[in-house]
Design a protein around this motif. Structure first.
Motif, PDB file in Angstrom:
ATOM      1  N   VAL A 170      20.716  -0.740  33.586  1.00 59.48           N
ATOM      2  CA  VAL A 170      20.071  -1.272  32.372  1.00 59.48           C
ATOM      3  C   VAL A 170      18.785  -0.570  31.966  1.00 59.48           C
ATOM      4  O   VAL A 170      18.253  -0.882  30.901  1.00 59.48           O
ATOM      5  CB  VAL A 170      19.748  -2.779  32.524  1.00 59.48           C
ATOM      6  CG1 VAL A 170      20.998  -3.623  32.454  1.00 59.48           C
ATOM      7  CG2 VAL A 170      18.955  -3.060  33.781  1.00 59.48           C
TER       8      VAL A 170
ATOM      9  N   LEU B 160      18.379   0.742  28.429  1.00 56.19           N
ATOM     10  CA  LEU B 160      19.736   0.555  27.887  1.00 56.19           C
ATOM     11  C   LEU B 160      20.689   1.673  28.317  1.00 56.19           C
ATOM     12  O   LEU B 160      21.578   2.075  27.568  1.00 56.19           O
ATOM     13  CB  LEU B 160      19.696   0.473  26.349  1.00 56.19           C
ATOM     14  CG  LEU B 160      18.714  -0.544  25.751  1.00 56.19           C
ATOM     15  CD1 LEU B 160      18.614  -0.389  24.233  1.00 56.19           C
ATOM     16  CD2 LEU B 160      19.138  -1.971  26.097  1.00 56.19           C
TER      17      LEU B 160
ATOM     18  N   LYS C 162      23.034  -7.557  32.569  1.00 59.14           N
ATOM     19  CA  LYS C 162      23.933  -7.438  31.419  1.00 59.14           C
ATOM     20  C   LYS C 162      23.743  -6.126  30.651  1.00 59.14           C
ATOM     21  O   LYS C 162      22.644  -5.811  30.210  1.00 59.14           O
ATOM     22  CB  LYS C 162      23.657  -8.610  30.482  1.00 59.14           C
ATOM     23  CG  LYS C 162      24.674  -8.781  29.386  1.00 59.14           C
ATOM     24  CD  LYS C 162      24.225  -9.807  28.371  1.00 59.14           C
ATOM     25  CE  LYS C 162      24.282 -11.213  28.942  1.00 59.14           C
ATOM     26  NZ  LYS C 162      23.997 -12.253  27.929  1.00 59.14           N
ATOM     27  N   ASP C 163      24.833  -5.363  30.483  1.00 62.94           N
ATOM     28  CA  ASP C 163      24.740  -4.158  29.643  1.00 62.94           C
ATOM     29  C   ASP C 163      25.827  -4.171  28.577  1.00 62.94           C
ATOM     30  O   ASP C 163      26.153  -3.159  27.988  1.00 62.94           O
ATOM     31  CB  ASP C 163      24.791  -2.879  30.489  1.00 62.94           C
ATOM     32  CG  ASP C 163      26.070  -2.737  31.297  1.00 62.94           C
ATOM     33  OD1 ASP C 163      27.031  -3.475  31.010  1.00 62.94           O
ATOM     34  OD2 ASP C 163      26.115  -1.901  32.218  1.00 62.94           O
ATOM     35  N   ASN C 164      26.412  -5.356  28.361  1.00 65.73           N
ATOM     36  CA  ASN C 164      27.446  -5.495  27.336  1.00 65.73           C
ATOM     37  C   ASN C 164      27.352  -6.929  26.835  1.00 65.73           C
ATOM     38  O   ASN C 164      27.446  -7.866  27.623  1.00 65.73           O
ATOM     39  CB  ASN C 164      28.811  -5.212  27.980  1.00 65.73           C
ATOM     40  CG  ASN C 164      29.964  -5.386  27.020  1.00 65.73           C
ATOM     41  OD1 ASN C 164      30.046  -6.380  26.289  1.00 65.73           O
ATOM     42  ND2 ASN C 164      30.865  -4.427  27.013  1.00 65.73           N
ATOM     43  N   GLN C 165      27.134  -7.090  25.543  1.00 65.69           N
ATOM     44  CA  GLN C 165      26.818  -8.421  25.010  1.00 65.69           C
ATOM     45  C   GLN C 165      28.034  -9.318  24.830  1.00 65.69           C
ATOM     46  O   GLN C 165      27.884 -10.529  24.673  1.00 65.69           O
ATOM     47  CB  GLN C 165      26.084  -8.286  23.671  1.00 65.69           C
ATOM     48  CG  GLN C 165      24.749  -7.563  23.757  1.00 65.69           C
ATOM     49  CD  GLN C 165      23.770  -8.201  24.739  1.00 65.69           C
ATOM     50  OE1 GLN C 165      23.677  -9.427  24.831  1.00 65.69           O
ATOM     51  NE2 GLN C 165      23.054  -7.385  25.488  1.00 65.69           N
ATOM     52  N   THR C 166      29.262  -8.748  24.825  1.00 67.67           N
ATOM     53  CA  THR C 166      30.415  -9.584  24.494  1.00 67.67           C
ATOM     54  C   THR C 166      31.266  -9.976  25.692  1.00 67.67           C
ATOM     55  O   THR C 166      32.114 -10.844  25.591  1.00 67.67           O
ATOM     56  CB  THR C 166      31.322  -8.854  23.473  1.00 67.67           C
ATOM     57  OG1 THR C 166      31.645  -7.568  24.021  1.00 67.67           O
ATOM     58  CG2 THR C 166      30.630  -8.678  22.143  1.00 67.67           C
ATOM     59  N   ASN C 167      31.070  -9.343  26.830  1.00 65.40           N
ATOM     60  CA  ASN C 167      31.908  -9.602  28.003  1.00 65.40           C
ATOM     61  C   ASN C 167      31.156 -10.479  28.999  1.00 65.40           C
ATOM     62  O   ASN C 167      30.150 -10.047  29.563  1.00 65.40           O
ATOM     63  CB  ASN C 167      32.268  -8.237  28.628  1.00 65.40           C
ATOM     64  CG  ASN C 167      33.059  -8.372  29.909  1.00 65.40           C
ATOM     65  OD1 ASN C 167      33.319  -9.479  30.385  1.00 65.40           O
ATOM     66  ND2 ASN C 167      33.428  -7.245  30.481  1.00 65.40           N
TER      67      ASN C 167
ATOM     68  N   SER D 286      28.014  -9.054  33.529  1.00 61.60           N
ATOM     69  CA  SER D 286      26.728  -9.381  34.149  1.00 61.60           C
ATOM     70  C   SER D 286      27.010 -10.181  35.417  1.00 61.60           C
ATOM     71  O   SER D 286      28.103 -10.702  35.609  1.00 61.60           O
ATOM     72  CB  SER D 286      25.849 -10.192  33.204  1.00 61.60           C
ATOM     73  OG  SER D 286      26.400 -11.475  33.027  1.00 61.60           O
TER      74      SER D 286
END
Ligand SMILES: NC(=O)c1ccc[n+]([C@@H]2O[C@H](COP(=O)([O-])OP(=O)(O)OC[C@H]3O[C@@H](n4cnc5c(N)ncnc54)[C@H](OP(=O)(O)O)[C@@H]3O)[C@@H](O)[C@H]2O)c1
Length: 339
Positions: free
Chosen positions: A56, A59, A87-92, A96
């Motif tokens: 992270v 980013l 978390k490095d992906n907001q939709t999955n 995280s």
């Protein structure tokens, strides 16, 4: 530069680790690519081989900058540590946490950004208080058997959970955590309560983050210089300022920079320790590298200890106060020399 063994392993790492959280200019601070390359050049030229990053940081830019750098340098020379969990992906929802699915996904992404086939040290970044610790160790051990990772390590996790993990790993024949990353400096000593004694017990190397208190212990804020630490930060409260003033005073007596005193103090505390020092400018790193030649006298160490000492809480404080009585004539225990 001297090299030290990392925890209970035969891996040789430089006595200073380079923190790369500031590689990239996202969030309004940090070093651009050219400066980051120059910082890594200066570090490697001095014999440094130990790099610390995370999925992270900036980013993903920190890993990408290191990956690009390694394309034109000797990958095998460097001991590359990265981390998974944040978390490095907001939709999955599984992008995280400490779970195995995220570990495997995150490592694959890190390998791509780092442009390498293997990570030397994989840290769990921050404990999620959800995943069973055996899931973490088994996952890391699988990655090690696959050749994608060489060593397992852990950061920002309660001592009892790390102890449980290492004990399980020993019983199961899995790779144990070799290093423990914690915030540790003259202005943040609370890891001395449980985490550092635990690391000593398991032969882990402590790799302190923010050993300069994010730059505060360099004395620059006392001089009125600016940096990324905000004036309202706990790192600039009265207590921290008092500690920094003592660091500046001792540095003056020795004719060295305050950052040298602060970095060296972390390595004089009776346990295996490799500070992770950050830098966003080449001059800062060059300055900090000189710390390895600085020697602190017992008097200086005592003065630093007195100004920065913390309350160990229970049972640490009880042992500290009662320990003498326990071991004394007529006390609770016979006098035995400590291992
Ligand atoms: N596991 C974790 O949760 C965790 C958390 C944080 C960090 N880390 C790791 O630990 C590394 C170090 O953390 P950190 O960067 O917060 O700590 P640090 O080493 O205490 O502080 C580094 C900052 O201090 C300033 N600085 C450094 N040398 C200086 C000098 N000689 N004179 C004046 N200022 C100087 C710079 O700030 P300015 O940019 O303001 O000039 C630099 O960015 C990170 O890069 C990262 O790899 C891990």
């Amino acid at each position: 530069m001297n090299y030290k063994l990392l925890g209970r392993s035969g891996l040789k790492v430089s006595e200073l680790c380079l923190g790369t959280m500031g590689f990239g200019t996202e969030a309004g601070w940090g070093a651009d690519k050219e400066t980051s390359f120059a910082i890594m050049d200066a570090f490697a030229d001095s014999g440094g081989n130990f790099l610390d990053t995370a999925n992270v940081y900036k980013l993903g830019t920190s890993e990408k900058i290191i990956g690009e750098y390694l394309q034109n340098h000797d990958r095998d020379y460097f001991v590359l540590a990265t981390k998974y969990s944040l978390k490095d992906n907001q939709t999955n929802p599984n992008a995280s946490g400490n779970n195995r699915k995220n570990m495997m996904r995150s490592v694959e992404e890190s390998l791509k950004r780092l442009k390498t086939d293997f990570i030397d040290i994989l840290y769990l970044h921050i404990w999620d208080d959800l995943t069973p610790i055996d899931e973490v160790l088994r996952g890391m051990d699988d990655l090690i058997r696959q050749g994608k990772v060489n060593y397992a390590a852990i950061s920002d996790t309660p001592a009892w959970m790390v102890a449980k993990g290492n004990t399980l790993a020993e019983l199961m024949g899995w790779s144990q955590f070799v290093a423990l990353q914690v915030e540790y400096s003259l202005i943040q000593r609370t890891s001395e309560r449980e985490l550092i004694p635990m690391a000593r017990h398991f032969g882990m190397t402590v790799t302190p983050w923010a050993p300069l208190g994010g730059g505060v212990l360099s004395g620059k804020y006392l001089r009125g210089e600016k940096g990324r630490i905000k004036p309202e930060s706990r790192r600039l409260d009265d207590h921290s300022v008092r500690i920094t003033q003592t660091v500046v005073e001792i540095a003056g007596e020795l004719g060295v920079a305050p950052s040298h005193v602060a970095l060296q103090w972390t390595t004089h505390q009776g346990f295996s320790c490799i500070p992770i020092v950050g830098a966003t400018k080449v001059d800062q790193l060059k300055e900090n590298l000189k710390a390895i030649d600085v020697k602190l006298s017992p008097e200086h160490l005592q003065k630093l200890d007195e100004v920065s000492k913390i309350d160990l809480g229970f049972p640490g404080e009880f042992f500290r106060e009662e320990g003498v009585k326990m071991n004394s004539f007529g006390g609770f225990y016979d006098r035995v020399e400590k291992r």
